[in-house]
Motif scaffolding. Structure first.
Motif, PDB file in Angstrom:
ATOM      1  N   LEU A 102      81.506  51.799  46.816  1.00 29.02           N
ATOM      2  CA  LEU A 102      81.370  51.122  45.790  1.00 29.02           C
ATOM      3  C   LEU A 102      82.851  50.296  44.962  1.00 29.02           C
ATOM      4  N   PHE A 103      84.002  50.855  45.077  1.00 31.37           N
ATOM      5  CA  PHE A 103      85.143  50.491  44.739  1.00 31.37           C
ATOM      6  C   PHE A 103      85.574  49.419  45.831  1.00 31.37           C
ATOM      7  N   THR A 104      85.324  49.520  47.078  1.00 32.48           N
ATOM      8  CA  THR A 104      85.711  48.647  47.913  1.00 32.48           C
ATOM      9  C   THR A 104      85.018  47.160  47.749  1.00 32.48           C
ATOM     10  N   TYR A 105      83.824  47.453  47.327  1.00 32.87           N
ATOM     11  CA  TYR A 105      82.710  46.318  47.247  1.00 32.87           C
ATOM     12  C   TYR A 105      83.332  45.509  46.039  1.00 32.87           C
ATOM     13  N   HIS A 106      83.584  46.363  44.869  1.00 32.08           N
ATOM     14  CA  HIS A 106      84.001  45.926  43.675  1.00 32.08           C
ATOM     15  C   HIS A 106      85.494  45.047  44.261  1.00 32.08           C
ATOM     16  N   ARG A 107      86.263  45.671  44.609  1.00 37.13           N
ATOM     17  CA  ARG A 107      87.654  45.129  44.872  1.00 37.13           C
ATOM     18  C   ARG A 107      87.267  43.681  45.981  1.00 37.13           C
ATOM     19  N   TYR A 108      86.277  43.682  46.817  1.00 40.08           N
ATOM     20  CA  TYR A 108      86.300  42.459  47.393  1.00 40.08           C
ATOM     21  C   TYR A 108      85.369  41.232  46.601  1.00 40.08           C
ATOM     22  N   ILE A 109      84.737  41.807  45.540  1.00 39.45           N
ATOM     23  CA  ILE A 109      84.279  40.820  44.430  1.00 39.45           C
ATOM     24  C   ILE A 109      85.285  40.169  43.591  1.00 39.45           C
ATOM     25  N   VAL A 110      86.215  41.007  43.303  1.00 38.94           N
ATOM     26  CA  VAL A 110      87.427  40.698  42.403  1.00 38.94           C
ATOM     27  C   VAL A 110      88.267  39.801  43.133  1.00 38.94           C
ATOM     28  N   SER A 111      88.399  40.070  44.409  1.00 33.82           N
ATOM     29  CA  SER A 111      89.304  39.669  45.196  1.00 33.82           C
ATOM     30  C   SER A 111      88.650  37.819  45.629  1.00 33.82           C
ATOM     31  N   LYS A 112      87.337  37.848  45.586  1.00 34.15           N
ATOM     32  CA  LYS A 112      86.912  36.524  45.896  1.00 34.15           C
ATOM     33  C   LYS A 112      86.936  35.637  44.408  1.00 34.15           C
ATOM     34  N   GLU A 113      86.857  36.529  43.423  1.00 34.91           N
ATOM     35  CA  GLU A 113      86.873  35.654  42.359  1.00 34.91           C
ATOM     36  C   GLU A 113      88.231  35.414  41.830  1.00 34.91           C
ATOM     37  N   ASN A 114      89.094  36.137  42.516  1.00 31.97           N
ATOM     38  CA  ASN A 114      90.691  35.644  42.226  1.00 31.97           C
ATOM     39  C   ASN A 114      90.999  34.433  43.178  1.00 31.97           C
ATOM     40  N   GLU A 115      90.260  34.433  44.353  1.00 36.96           N
ATOM     41  CA  GLU A 115      90.556  33.310  45.118  1.00 36.96           C
ATOM     42  C   GLU A 115      90.018  32.053  44.482  1.00 36.96           C
ATOM     43  N   ARG A 116      88.759  32.166  43.980  1.00 37.44           N
ATOM     44  CA  ARG A 116      88.112  30.884  43.307  1.00 37.44           C
ATOM     45  C   ARG A 116      88.981  30.543  42.222  1.00 37.44           C
ATOM     46  N   LEU A 117      89.670  31.555  41.478  1.00 30.79           N
ATOM     47  CA  LEU A 117      90.307  31.140  39.952  1.00 30.79           C
ATOM     48  C   LEU A 117      91.756  30.577  40.504  1.00 30.79           C
ATOM     49  N   CYS A 118      92.163  30.848  41.629  1.00 28.41           N
ATOM     50  CA  CYS A 118      93.290  30.348  42.217  1.00 28.41           C
ATOM     51  C   CYS A 118      93.291  29.010  42.758  1.00 28.41           C
ATOM     52  N   CYS A 119      92.025  28.687  43.340  1.00 21.19           N
ATOM     53  CA  CYS A 119      91.754  27.390  43.877  1.00 21.19           C
ATOM     54  C   CYS A 119      91.473  26.423  42.655  1.00 21.19           C
ATOM     55  N   GLU A 120      90.837  27.063  41.642  1.00 17.90           N
ATOM     56  CA  GLU A 120      90.574  26.438  40.293  1.00 17.90           C
ATOM     57  C   GLU A 120      91.895  25.832  39.644  1.00 17.90           C
ATOM     58  N   LEU A 121      92.831  26.831  39.605  1.00 15.01           N
ATOM     59  CA  LEU A 121      94.268  26.462  38.872  1.00 15.01           C
ATOM     60  C   LEU A 121      94.642  25.472  39.631  1.00 15.01           C
ATOM     61  N   ILE A 122      94.940  25.666  40.846  1.00 19.95           N
ATOM     62  CA  ILE A 122      95.527  24.553  41.766  1.00 19.95           C
ATOM     63  C   ILE A 122      95.001  23.093  41.356  1.00 19.95           C
ATOM     64  N   LEU A 123      93.457  23.195  41.542  1.00 16.93           N
ATOM     65  CA  LEU A 123      92.809  21.665  41.157  1.00 16.93           C
ATOM     66  C   LEU A 123      93.262  21.500  39.647  1.00 16.93           C
ATOM     67  N   LEU A 124      93.236  21.940  38.764  1.00 17.35           N
ATOM     68  CA  LEU A 124      93.493  22.091  37.319  1.00 17.35           C
ATOM     69  C   LEU A 124      94.889  21.409  37.126  1.00 17.35           C
ATOM     70  N   LYS A 125      96.066  21.827  37.933  1.00 26.73           N
ATOM     71  CA  LYS A 125      97.188  21.557  37.667  1.00 26.73           C
ATOM     72  C   LYS A 125      97.396  20.264  38.403  1.00 26.73           C
ATOM     73  N   GLN A 126      96.773  20.164  39.632  1.00 25.41           N
ATOM     74  CA  GLN A 126      96.956  18.816  40.309  1.00 25.41           C
ATOM     75  C   GLN A 126      96.287  17.722  39.178  1.00 25.41           C
ATOM     76  N   ARG A 127      95.177  17.911  38.585  1.00 24.54           N
ATOM     77  CA  ARG A 127      94.527  17.191  37.727  1.00 24.54           C
ATOM     78  C   ARG A 127      95.458  16.781  36.390  1.00 24.54           C
ATOM     79  N   LEU A 128      95.939  18.045  35.912  1.00 19.88           N
ATOM     80  CA  LEU A 128      96.971  17.798  35.022  1.00 19.88           C
ATOM     81  C   LEU A 128      98.474  16.819  35.246  1.00 19.88           C
ATOM     82  N   SER A 129      98.763  17.155  36.392  1.00 22.39           N
ATOM     83  CA  SER A 129      99.724  16.339  37.051  1.00 22.39           C
ATOM     84  C   SER A 129      99.427  14.895  36.930  1.00 22.39           C
TER      85      SER A 129
END
Length: 148
Positions: A102-129
């Motif tokens: 269960l913890f491994t599954y939750h870690r996987y879900i959080v990791s994917k959400e983190n990757e998505r948020l990192c990509c969104e951050l990069i896109l927002l930085k590019q847009r802001l720039s």
């Protein structure tokens, strides 16, 4: 050629049985004496010695049997306790594996959400720039057009 006999299996002997056996030996030894008083006295004294020796042997044998029985019962109880402990540990292990999964599954879900948020951050930085650069260009253009 050697001949082997079946092993003798003894039933548990009680103290009453032991006393009966001892009295049987004493009665038989006393009844089988000769009529001669000297021989009878020697027989009675020697039979007392053998009776005491037999009594000690029988008591020791009984004591050994009881001790062996207690030892077998302790071993049986210990084995049962070990089986109970084994089952308890198996259940605990299964529960821990389930929690780990269960913890491994939750870690996987959080990791994917983190990757998505990192990509969104990069896109927002590019847009802001891009917006910042575009606004600076607009400000620069408006400043340059006012000086001319």
């Amino acid at each position: 050629m050697m001949c082997f006999e079946e092993p003798v299996h003894y039933k548990a002997t009680s103290f009453d049985d032991l006393n009966d056996i001892i009295s049987f030996f004493q009665d038989n030894n006393l009844q089988s004496g000769s009529s001669d008083s000297i021989q009878q006295t020697q027989f009675v004294s020697s039979s007392c010695y053998f009776n005491e020796e037999n009594e000690r042997k029988i008591r020791r044998m009984l004591s050994n049997r009881l001790s062996a029985r207690r030892s077998r019962l302790r071993k049986k109880k210990h084995l049962e306790n070990m089986r109970v402990e084994l089952n308890r540990l198996k259940v605990l292990n299964r529960n821990l594996k389930n929690r780990l999964n269960l913890f491994t599954y939750h870690r996987y879900i959080v990791s994917k959400e983190n990757e998505r948020l990192c990509c969104e951050l990069i896109l927002l930085k590019q847009r802001l720039s891009h917006l910042y650069n575009h606004s600076l260009l607009s400000i620069d253009l408006s400043n340059n057009s006012g000086h001319q």
